[in-house]
Design a protein around this motif. Structure first.
Motif, PDB file in Angstrom:
ATOM      1  N   LEU A 143       7.121   1.493 -13.494  1.00  0.00           N
ATOM      2  CA  LEU A 143       5.662   1.325 -13.591  1.00  0.00           C
ATOM      3  C   LEU A 143       5.090   1.749 -12.247  1.00  0.00           C
ATOM      4  O   LEU A 143       4.972   0.941 -11.325  1.00  0.00           O
ATOM      5  CB  LEU A 143       5.307  -0.134 -13.901  1.00  0.00           C
ATOM      6  CG  LEU A 143       3.816  -0.462 -14.030  1.00  0.00           C
ATOM      7  CD1 LEU A 143       3.170   0.329 -15.158  1.00  0.00           C
ATOM      8  CD2 LEU A 143       3.619  -1.957 -14.243  1.00  0.00           C
ATOM      9  N   PRO A 144       4.752   3.033 -12.084  1.00  0.00           N
ATOM     10  CA  PRO A 144       4.343   3.534 -10.773  1.00  0.00           C
ATOM     11  C   PRO A 144       3.051   2.886 -10.278  1.00  0.00           C
ATOM     12  O   PRO A 144       2.251   2.381 -11.064  1.00  0.00           O
ATOM     13  CB  PRO A 144       4.162   5.035 -11.006  1.00  0.00           C
ATOM     14  CG  PRO A 144       3.979   5.193 -12.474  1.00  0.00           C
ATOM     15  CD  PRO A 144       4.733   4.078 -13.120  1.00  0.00           C
ATOM     16  N   TYR A 145       2.874   2.939  -8.971  1.00  0.00           N
ATOM     17  CA  TYR A 145       1.664   2.385  -8.368  1.00  0.00           C
ATOM     18  C   TYR A 145       0.418   3.183  -8.740  1.00  0.00           C
ATOM     19  O   TYR A 145      -0.696   2.796  -8.369  1.00  0.00           O
ATOM     20  CB  TYR A 145       1.813   2.291  -6.850  1.00  0.00           C
ATOM     21  CG  TYR A 145       2.647   1.110  -6.421  1.00  0.00           C
ATOM     22  CD1 TYR A 145       2.164  -0.184  -6.554  1.00  0.00           C
ATOM     23  CD2 TYR A 145       3.921   1.292  -5.887  1.00  0.00           C
ATOM     24  CE1 TYR A 145       2.916  -1.277  -6.155  1.00  0.00           C
ATOM     25  CE2 TYR A 145       4.686   0.205  -5.490  1.00  0.00           C
ATOM     26  CZ  TYR A 145       4.177  -1.079  -5.628  1.00  0.00           C
ATOM     27  OH  TYR A 145       4.934  -2.162  -5.233  1.00  0.00           O
ATOM     28  N   ALA A 146       0.595   4.266  -9.485  1.00  0.00           N
ATOM     29  CA  ALA A 146      -0.566   4.932 -10.072  1.00  0.00           C
ATOM     30  C   ALA A 146      -1.330   3.950 -10.958  1.00  0.00           C
ATOM     31  O   ALA A 146      -2.535   4.103 -11.168  1.00  0.00           O
ATOM     32  CB  ALA A 146      -0.120   6.148 -10.886  1.00  0.00           C
ATOM     33  N   PRO A 161       6.861  -2.210  -9.533  1.00  0.00           N
ATOM     34  CA  PRO A 161       7.188  -0.798  -9.695  1.00  0.00           C
ATOM     35  C   PRO A 161       8.412  -0.564 -10.576  1.00  0.00           C
ATOM     36  O   PRO A 161       8.640   0.546 -11.046  1.00  0.00           O
ATOM     37  CB  PRO A 161       7.432  -0.312  -8.256  1.00  0.00           C
ATOM     38  CG  PRO A 161       7.738  -1.549  -7.481  1.00  0.00           C
ATOM     39  CD  PRO A 161       6.952  -2.634  -8.132  1.00  0.00           C
ATOM     40  N   TYR A 162       9.172  -1.636 -10.837  1.00  0.00           N
ATOM     41  CA  TYR A 162      10.355  -1.513 -11.687  1.00  0.00           C
ATOM     42  C   TYR A 162      10.024  -1.668 -13.166  1.00  0.00           C
ATOM     43  O   TYR A 162      10.850  -1.356 -14.025  1.00  0.00           O
ATOM     44  CB  TYR A 162      11.398  -2.561 -11.285  1.00  0.00           C
ATOM     45  CG  TYR A 162      11.680  -2.556  -9.806  1.00  0.00           C
ATOM     46  CD1 TYR A 162      12.284  -1.467  -9.192  1.00  0.00           C
ATOM     47  CD2 TYR A 162      11.303  -3.630  -9.013  1.00  0.00           C
ATOM     48  CE1 TYR A 162      12.518  -1.458  -7.826  1.00  0.00           C
ATOM     49  CE2 TYR A 162      11.539  -3.636  -7.648  1.00  0.00           C
ATOM     50  CZ  TYR A 162      12.150  -2.539  -7.058  1.00  0.00           C
ATOM     51  OH  TYR A 162      12.376  -2.525  -5.709  1.00  0.00           O
ATOM     52  N   GLY A 163       8.821  -2.190 -13.467  1.00  0.00           N
ATOM     53  CA  GLY A 163       8.436  -2.357 -14.863  1.00  0.00           C
ATOM     54  C   GLY A 163       7.350  -3.398 -15.018  1.00  0.00           C
ATOM     55  O   GLY A 163       7.097  -4.217 -14.124  1.00  0.00           O
ATOM     56  N   ALA A 184       1.533  -2.891 -19.334  1.00  0.00           N
ATOM     57  CA  ALA A 184       2.507  -2.556 -20.380  1.00  0.00           C
ATOM     58  C   ALA A 184       2.098  -1.273 -21.109  1.00  0.00           C
ATOM     59  O   ALA A 184       2.938  -0.409 -21.389  1.00  0.00           O
ATOM     60  CB  ALA A 184       2.633  -3.718 -21.361  1.00  0.00           C
ATOM     61  N   ARG A 185       0.814  -1.141 -21.406  1.00  0.00           N
ATOM     62  CA  ARG A 185       0.336   0.088 -22.057  1.00  0.00           C
ATOM     63  C   ARG A 185       0.551   1.303 -21.157  1.00  0.00           C
ATOM     64  O   ARG A 185       0.973   2.371 -21.624  1.00  0.00           O
ATOM     65  CB  ARG A 185      -1.151  -0.032 -22.404  1.00  0.00           C
ATOM     66  CG  ARG A 185      -1.448  -1.005 -23.516  1.00  0.00           C
ATOM     67  CD  ARG A 185      -2.930  -1.003 -23.886  1.00  0.00           C
ATOM     68  NE  ARG A 185      -3.259  -2.189 -24.640  1.00  0.00           N
ATOM     69  CZ  ARG A 185      -3.817  -3.293 -24.121  1.00  0.00           C
ATOM     70  NH1 ARG A 185      -4.148  -3.326 -22.837  1.00  0.00           N
ATOM     71  NH2 ARG A 185      -4.058  -4.333 -24.881  1.00  0.00           N
ATOM     72  N   PHE A 186       0.256   1.142 -19.881  1.00  0.00           N
ATOM     73  CA  PHE A 186       0.447   2.244 -18.930  1.00  0.00           C
ATOM     74  C   PHE A 186       1.912   2.659 -18.914  1.00  0.00           C
ATOM     75  O   PHE A 186       2.236   3.859 -18.957  1.00  0.00           O
ATOM     76  CB  PHE A 186      -0.001   1.813 -17.530  1.00  0.00           C
ATOM     77  CG  PHE A 186      -0.015   2.931 -16.529  1.00  0.00           C
ATOM     78  CD1 PHE A 186       1.163   3.424 -15.976  1.00  0.00           C
ATOM     79  CD2 PHE A 186      -1.209   3.504 -16.125  1.00  0.00           C
ATOM     80  CE1 PHE A 186       1.152   4.451 -15.048  1.00  0.00           C
ATOM     81  CE2 PHE A 186      -1.236   4.547 -15.195  1.00  0.00           C
ATOM     82  CZ  PHE A 186      -0.050   5.018 -14.661  1.00  0.00           C
TER      83      PHE A 186
END
Length: 200
Positions: A143-146, A161-163, A184-186
């Motif tokens: 789950l990137p910091y984007a 960042p791991y999820g 979660a959607r991202f």
């Protein structure tokens, strides 16, 4: 079509709700099909009922043989003492045949979780799941910091960042927040986009 599997175990419904959000995000990507399946419950029906398990979950039960038919697998399980719930571990412990054949090599893997408390082992659980996926030769998407929602400090929130993660509260009364569901959607969308690039 790129095929994504959201594979989960949920005791009280928190991870089920996160799985639905992950799938929603993945489905938002054109050219991607998404299935939600859950791993088999390993405790007796009697114990599950007496412990208040959420028994009415619509997702069908997955088999190990299902895995090879997907381009990406997003795994969700609650935390038990800093690692994934035994039901999910049990499922992956049965994948030796898939490992020998290299059936998951080059596919995209990802993980999400829940804990009762803010510091209850979310990241160790995610890393443990990711290690398993890496042993299968999968390419990991987190789950990137984007997704800036995991940097919020004005509210209690999961996210790493791991999820994607959620916090349930000690009595399980806290369901995933809007922010956690958006994470979660991202993640689902990000995994689907990545898988589509690799497996158009």
């Amino acid at each position: 079509m790129t095929k994504v599997l959201v594979l989960y175990h949920s005791t009280y419904g928190h991870i089920e709700k996160m799985a639905e959000a992950v799938a929603e995000g993945a489905r938002s990507v054109d050219g991607v099909t998404v299935d939600i399946k859950r791993v088999a419950e390993t405790v007796s029906d009697e114990l599950a009922k007496s412990s208040g398990y959420k028994m009415d979950q619509a997702a069908p039960i997955a088999t190990v043989a299902d895995l090879e038919h997907y381009d990406a697998v997003i795994v969700g399980a609650g935390t038990r003492y800093g690692t994934a719930a035994a039901q999910m571990r049990n499922f992956w412990d049965q994948t030796g045949g898939s490992w020998v054949k290299g059936q998951l090599v080059g596919k995209v893997g990802s993980a999400f979780t829940s804990t009762a408390t803010q510091h209850g082992g979310q990241e160790t659980t995610l890393i443990g799941l990711i290690q398993t996926l890496l042993h299968h030769g999968m390419l990991i998407a987190g789950l990137p910091y984007a997704w800036q929602g995991q940097m919020k400090i004005d509210e209690i929130t999961g996210g790493s960042p791991y999820g994607a993660t959620t916090i349930t509260g000690g009595d399980g009364s806290r369901m995933p927040s809007d922010n956690e569901l958006e994470g979660a959607r991202f993640q689902g969308r990000y995994v689907a986009e990545t898988a589509k690039k690799l497996h158009p």
